[in-house]
Design a protein around this motif. Structure first.
Motif, mmCIF file in Angstrom:
data_model
loop_
_atom_site.group_PDB
_atom_site.id
_atom_site.type_symbol
_atom_site.label_atom_id
_atom_site.label_comp_id
_atom_site.label_asym_id
_atom_site.label_seq_id
_atom_site.Cartn_x
_atom_site.Cartn_y
_atom_site.Cartn_z
ATOM 1 N N ALA A 2 0.800 -1.276 0.057
ATOM 2 C CA ALA A 2 -0.090 -0.089 0.001
ATOM 3 C C ALA A 2 0.884 1.131 -0.045
ATOM 4 O O ALA A 2 1.811 1.367 0.680
ATOM 5 C CB ALA A 2 -0.799 -0.123 1.269
ATOM 6 N N ASP A 4 -0.879 4.908 -0.153
ATOM 7 C CA ASP A 4 -1.924 5.748 -0.119
ATOM 8 C C ASP A 4 -1.649 7.239 -0.790
ATOM 9 O O ASP A 4 -2.683 7.851 -1.124
ATOM 10 C CB ASP A 4 -2.862 5.830 0.999
ATOM 11 N N GLN A 14 -7.125 7.248 -9.346
ATOM 12 C CA GLN A 14 -7.552 6.098 -9.610
ATOM 13 C C GLN A 14 -7.368 5.697 -10.896
ATOM 14 O O GLN A 14 -7.389 6.390 -11.903
ATOM 15 C CB GLN A 14 -9.133 5.866 -9.205
ATOM 16 N N THR A 37 -6.667 -5.121 -7.101
ATOM 17 C CA THR A 37 -6.911 -6.124 -5.948
ATOM 18 C C THR A 37 -8.077 -5.173 -5.245
ATOM 19 O O THR A 37 -8.354 -4.073 -5.760
ATOM 20 C CB THR A 37 -5.634 -5.951 -4.874
ATOM 21 N N ASP A 38 -8.577 -5.716 -4.276
ATOM 22 C CA ASP A 38 -9.755 -4.907 -3.485
ATOM 23 C C ASP A 38 -9.165 -3.616 -2.939
ATOM 24 O O ASP A 38 -9.718 -2.851 -2.732
ATOM 25 C CB ASP A 38 -10.310 -5.942 -2.367
ATOM 26 N N SER A 39 -7.933 -3.731 -2.424
ATOM 27 C CA SER A 39 -7.262 -2.715 -1.962
ATOM 28 C C SER A 39 -6.516 -1.445 -2.719
ATOM 29 O O SER A 39 -6.145 -0.483 -2.448
ATOM 30 C CB SER A 39 -6.114 -3.000 -0.836
ATOM 31 N N SER A 40 -6.738 -1.897 -4.013
ATOM 32 C CA SER A 40 -6.397 -1.170 -5.007
ATOM 33 C C SER A 40 -4.732 -0.760 -4.924
ATOM 34 O O SER A 40 -4.247 0.297 -5.509
ATOM 35 C CB SER A 40 -6.964 0.170 -5.230
ATOM 36 N N ASP A 41 -3.875 -1.626 -4.332
ATOM 37 C CA ASP A 41 -2.390 -1.335 -4.188
ATOM 38 C C ASP A 41 -1.923 -2.390 -5.169
ATOM 39 O O ASP A 41 -0.473 -2.364 -5.165
ATOM 40 C CB ASP A 41 -2.118 -1.460 -2.865
#
Length: 83
Positions: A2, A4, A14, A37-41
């Motif tokens: 991650a 952020d 995004q 991925t679900d966490s967008s990382d």
């Protein structure tokens, strides 16, 4: 994996769906699609072997930078095929 925010504290942009639709795994002979991925990382290859990091909103599609999720998976085979 991650990450952020950038060093300026501004969150990265995004990834658009149209952009994700054209990306392919550089580690697979079959150039399988990659999925966010679900966490967008990270981007995960459809074969399940590679996870490519996303840094500051930029996908790093280099096999050398990828995390190997399952070393037993042969990316040269069709999905679901056993060696």
């Amino acid at each position: 994996m991650a990450n952020d925010a950038t060093k300026d504290g501004i969150p990265p942009q995004q990834l658009d769906d149209w952009f994700l639709d054209i990306l392919e795994c550089p580690g697979c002979d079959l150039h399988r699609p990659v999925h966010l991925t679900d966490s967008s990382d990270a981007l995960i290859c459809d074969c399940g072997r590679y996870a490519f990091p996303i840094r500051d909103g930029i996908p790093i599609l280099l096999v050398e930078e990828a995390v190997i999720l399952d070393a037993a998976v042969d990316p040269a085979l069709e999905k679901g095929s056993a060696p």
